[in-house]
Design a protein around this motif. Sequence first.
Motif, PDB file in Angstrom:
ATOM      1  N   UNK A 213       0.828  -0.986  -0.140  1.00 20.15           N
ATOM      2  CA  UNK A 213       0.067   0.044  -0.067  1.00 20.15           C
ATOM      3  C   UNK A 213       0.739   1.271   0.068  1.00 20.15           C
ATOM      4  N   UNK A 214       1.932   1.252   0.789  1.00 13.34           N
ATOM      5  CA  UNK A 214       2.702   2.588   0.968  1.00 13.34           C
ATOM      6  C   UNK A 214       3.482   2.786  -0.281  1.00 13.34           C
ATOM      7  N   UNK A 215       4.161   1.698  -0.419  1.00 16.94           N
ATOM      8  CA  UNK A 215       5.354   1.740  -1.733  1.00 16.94           C
ATOM      9  C   UNK A 215       5.306   0.603  -2.499  1.00 16.94           C
ATOM     10  N   UNK A 216       4.400   0.153  -3.332  1.00 15.70           N
ATOM     11  CA  UNK A 216       4.483  -1.243  -4.048  1.00 15.70           C
ATOM     12  C   UNK A 216       5.724  -1.377  -4.758  1.00 15.70           C
ATOM     13  N   UNK A 217       6.616  -0.296  -5.279  1.00 15.40           N
ATOM     14  CA  UNK A 217       7.793  -0.743  -6.070  1.00 15.40           C
ATOM     15  C   UNK A 217       8.856  -1.198  -5.320  1.00 15.40           C
ATOM     16  N   UNK A 218       8.856  -1.199  -3.725  1.00 20.93           N
ATOM     17  CA  UNK A 218       9.805  -1.784  -3.010  1.00 20.93           C
ATOM     18  C   UNK A 218       9.489  -3.361  -2.785  1.00 20.93           C
ATOM     19  N   UNK A 219       8.510  -3.843  -3.153  1.00 19.16           N
ATOM     20  CA  UNK A 219       8.067  -5.309  -3.223  1.00 19.16           C
ATOM     21  C   UNK A 219       8.489  -5.933  -4.447  1.00 19.16           C
ATOM     22  N   UNK A 220       9.378  -7.055  -4.456  1.00 26.11           N
ATOM     23  CA  UNK A 220       9.696  -7.803  -5.726  1.00 26.11           C
ATOM     24  C   UNK A 220       8.647  -8.818  -5.883  1.00 26.11           C
ATOM     25  N   UNK A 221       7.641  -8.554  -6.589  1.00 24.87           N
ATOM     26  CA  UNK A 221       6.467  -9.496  -6.719  1.00 24.87           C
ATOM     27  C   UNK A 221       6.705 -10.675  -7.343  1.00 24.87           C
ATOM     28  N   UNK A 222       7.888 -10.896  -8.102  1.00 27.33           N
ATOM     29  CA  UNK A 222       8.307 -12.128  -8.592  1.00 27.33           C
ATOM     30  C   UNK A 222       8.995 -12.921  -7.537  1.00 27.33           C
TER      31      UNK A 222
END
Length: 271
Positions: A213-222
């Motif tokens: 929610x706060x900063x999705x680009x910092x989650x490595x979804x792969x």
Amino acid sequence: MRPARFIPFAAALAVLAVPAALAAQSAPPVFIDELTWTEIRDRQQAGTRSVIIGTAGQEQKGPHMVDGEHKYVLEHTTVRIARTLGDALVAPVITYVPEGSWDPPRGHMTKPGTITLPEDRFVELLLHAGRSLKAGGFTQVIYIGDSGGNQRGMQKAAEQLNSEWAGSARALFIGDYYTKAGEAMRVMLRGRGFTDEDIGSHAGMLDTSELLYVNPRLVRKDRLARNGGAPDSGVNGDPTKASAELGAELLTIKIDHALAQIRALRAGGAK
């Protein structure tokens, strides 16, 4: 406003981000490192005499999240808390907190990037930060921590400062943000049908949802995988079940618990 459940994940993130972005553009800054000293002085003269000191562990968060997850979450929540209170600013987040031993490395310290500070040095850091802000005109210092290892140190610092200041200023330790809110979040997720194994204890559904929610680009979804996908991943729980929508709800629980405790302490309620 939360998106309907049928909205695709990327679209949901965009919908969730719009209100926060618009609010950030229109509201004056509350981080003191984004203000000049004269702007801080003017805010104080207008009645802003409280300052929040947030503490966040710099610790491993599995293969799928950046090590600064706690900091990014706390920057979001403390801004919302300060703006809701209406009379508070926010100090730079302290990310050097107790994380265990480095000789030999244990726990999170076995992973690269984690930084630990001994408990006594952490308390000293909090004391000097509080004294500095009091010297600069603040009369209430509010300690809020987003990770577990720093809760006791914040409580110690607040108690010592209150003894030193003897009523000339006040330090508040807001433990409900982490402890009571943590249990309330788990109760909420269990009510949605998630198991304790799904929720986990570290870098699982809770942390991952909040950062999505706060900063999705910092989650490595792969790299999302139950328990991190490996025995020594540093993950406990199932981050594949995390979502930005859940993150918005979880963060609201944290913020609401913090605000309730701050208001109770200000009104003379029990600590």
